[in-house]
Design an enzyme around this catalytic site. Structure first.
Site, short mmCIF file in Angstrom:
data_model
loop_
_atom_site.label_atom_id
_atom_site.label_comp_id
_atom_site.label_asym_id
_atom_site.label_seq_id
_atom_site.Cartn_x
_atom_site.Cartn_y
_atom_site.Cartn_z
N GLU A 286 0.82 -1.21 0.00
CA GLU A 286 0.00 0.00 0.00
C GLU A 286 0.85 1.26 0.00
O GLU A 286 0.42 2.30 -0.47
CB GLU A 286 -0.92 0.02 1.24
CG GLU A 286 -2.31 -0.48 0.95
CD GLU A 286 -3.29 -0.28 2.10
OE1 GLU A 286 -4.34 -0.90 2.04
OE2 GLU A 286 -3.02 0.48 3.05
N HIS A 307 8.75 -27.08 -1.35
CA HIS A 307 8.18 -28.22 -2.07
C HIS A 307 7.08 -27.78 -3.02
O HIS A 307 6.31 -28.61 -3.52
CB HIS A 307 7.67 -29.26 -1.06
CG HIS A 307 8.79 -29.78 -0.20
ND1 HIS A 307 9.40 -31.00 -0.42
CD2 HIS A 307 9.43 -29.22 0.86
CE1 HIS A 307 10.37 -31.16 0.48
NE2 HIS A 307 10.40 -30.09 1.25
N LYS A 421 -14.21 -0.25 -4.15
CA LYS A 421 -15.35 0.10 -3.28
C LYS A 421 -16.42 0.81 -4.10
O LYS A 421 -17.61 0.53 -3.96
CB LYS A 421 -14.89 1.03 -2.15
CG LYS A 421 -13.99 0.37 -1.14
CD LYS A 421 -13.67 1.31 -0.01
CE LYS A 421 -12.50 0.80 0.81
NZ LYS A 421 -11.97 1.79 1.73
#
Ligand code: PA5
Length: 435
Positions: A286, A307, A421
């Site tokens: 951010e 792995h 948003k």
């Protein structure tokens, strides 16, 4: 207090001395800008002095709330998202080896960090059979995810304990004057704590945002703060990469970025540090990911991920570098037993502790990745205790501010998080929004 150290031995093949010196100078300059309070986003520098300014009045109030809620709650649900969630969870998860629930402290569950319907069904099923309280955290007081979760939990608490009883079980952490959560808390008479105006969400773990949930698990927030205070002193005392680990970290990552290393992988060799990486990803993602710039923060947990992603790291595109969080001393010893039959062929490890084996895995991995063309920096943490985590948190925060200024962005805003948003509100039919 033993200070964490940064080992750059395994980046030397990739960055020359003069390249590092150039970035060291830029880091010192960026530190000056940060401390002058004149850089971009300087309204949000409250975190710089938090460890020194957090008074015993605040920490005592936090401890009183912990005692009060612990006495009436088997579980506490911490509601929040992003900066109002990750820091607390990162520290709590780091202490899995010392979990104090069942020893007078409640079990912690999380909400407000997701909109998954099945998650809330599961949560409400668990809460139906236990006594619980809620700590709701939102700086703006208007973020949809925690607001939705809080509405569900508040209604449930009010049904079970009555409006007055529910109010005794809710603590709000929010803005001093504004926002829906502030207004609800005031009207309902909830106990509340303030998030300072000048501290942004992702830098707020050392405010009540992090301190209250962390203290709810029995962890020592005074030691956490004293570790952060120690690192603050170190960061304020010197503008040299030799003495200031935050500057060294910022200089190295920027030197590597200049050479085309666009991805930083935060690596641990202990799963209890996994959420520290999640917190770090938000802090750096951010702060730096804007204007088409920024190192992409990524994380891996070894040896588990050796792995899976190990193949890519060893031989895939050479676009990354690694930062290893290396724990020097464990809290417990678990040794490999001798087996007379030795059918599994493991007697060569008999009596060795798992840390000895894990350290060999780390050393072997670092050497292999370096040879495969991946620069590796190591942050050596003496052990996992509150003071060391306090140091680490402050070091990453300080380095983040410095690194953002080196990159030429405002490290303290996050204009990009609004885009989704707007679309979500438009799709949900919230008045005033369109796609
Ligand atoms: O770092 C940030 O500012 C964000 O991640 C916020 O913390 C997050 O969006 C939650 O915001 P709020 O605390 O206002 O609910």
């Amino acid at each position: 207090m033993e200070t964490l150290t940064i080992d750059i031995e395994h980046i030397k093949r990739f960055v020359t001395k003069s390249e590092l010196n150039k970035q060291a100078k830029a880091a010192a300059e960026a530190r000056k800008t940060l401390l002058s309070g004149k850089g971009a986003g300087s309204d949000f520098l409250g975190w710089v002095d938090l460890p020194a300014k957090t008074t015993t009045r605040i920490t005592s109030r936090i401890r009183n709330e912990v005692d009060r809620l612990s006495a009436i709650s088997e579980y506490v649900v911490v509601v929040g998202i992003g900066g109002s969630y990750l820091g607390a969870r990162a520290v709590i998860d780091a202490f899995q080896h010392r979990a104090a629930f069942g020893q007078g402290y409640p079990y912690i569950l999380y909400a407000g960090h997701t909109l998954s319907e099945d998650y809330y069904h599961w949560l409400m099923e668990i809460l139906a059979t236990v006594d619980y309280s809620v700590v709701v955290i939102s700086k703006s007081g208007t973020t949809t995810e925690p607001a939705v979760a809080f509405r569900l939990l508040k209604k449930n608490l009010e049904r079970r304990y009555g409006v007055h009883g529910a109010a005794q079980r809710i603590v709000a952490i929010t803005d001093q004057n504004r926002g829906a959560l502030h207004d609800i808390a005031l009207q309902k008479g909830y106990s509340s704590f303030v998030i300072p105006d000048n501290v942004g969400g992702r830098f707020s773990v050392l405010t009540p945002v992090g301190l209250l949930p962390i203290a709810m698990t029995g962890l020592d927030i005074d030691s956490l703060l004293s570790g952060a205070r120690h690192m603050r002193k170190v960061c304020l005392a010197s503008d040299s990469i030799e003495e200031n680990p935050a500057l060294l970290y910022a200089a190295v990552r920027n030197a590597l970025y200049q050479k085309g290393r666009q991805v930083e992988m935060m690596v641990n060799f202990a799963p209890n540090l996994r959420t520290i990486s999640e917190w770090w990803k938000q802090l750096y993602g951010e702060s730096e990911g804007k204007e088409g710039k920024g190192i992409l923060p990524h994380s891996l947990s070894f040896t588990t991920d050796l792995h899976s992603m190990g193949q890519y790291v060893q031989q895939g595109q050479r676009i990354m570098f690694e930062t290893v969080l290396s724990i020097q001393k464990p809290h417990h010893r678990v040794a490999i037993p001798v087996d007379k039959q030795n059918l599994d062929g493991l007697n060569y490890l008999a009596d060795k502790s798992l840390t000895e084996i894990n350290h060999c895995a780390e050393q072997g991995t670092v050497l292999a990745h370096e040879k495969g063309g991946v620069p590796v920096m190591r942050i050596e943490l003496p052990k996992i205790d509150e003071a060391t985590l306090g140091q680490l948190i402050y070091m990453f925060e300080f380095a983040c501010g410095v690194s953002g200024y080196m990159l030429g962005v405002n490290p303290f805003d996050q204009p990009g998080v609004e885009a989704y948003k707007n679309n979500m509100f438009a799709l949900l039919g919230k008045p005033g929004y369109s796609i």
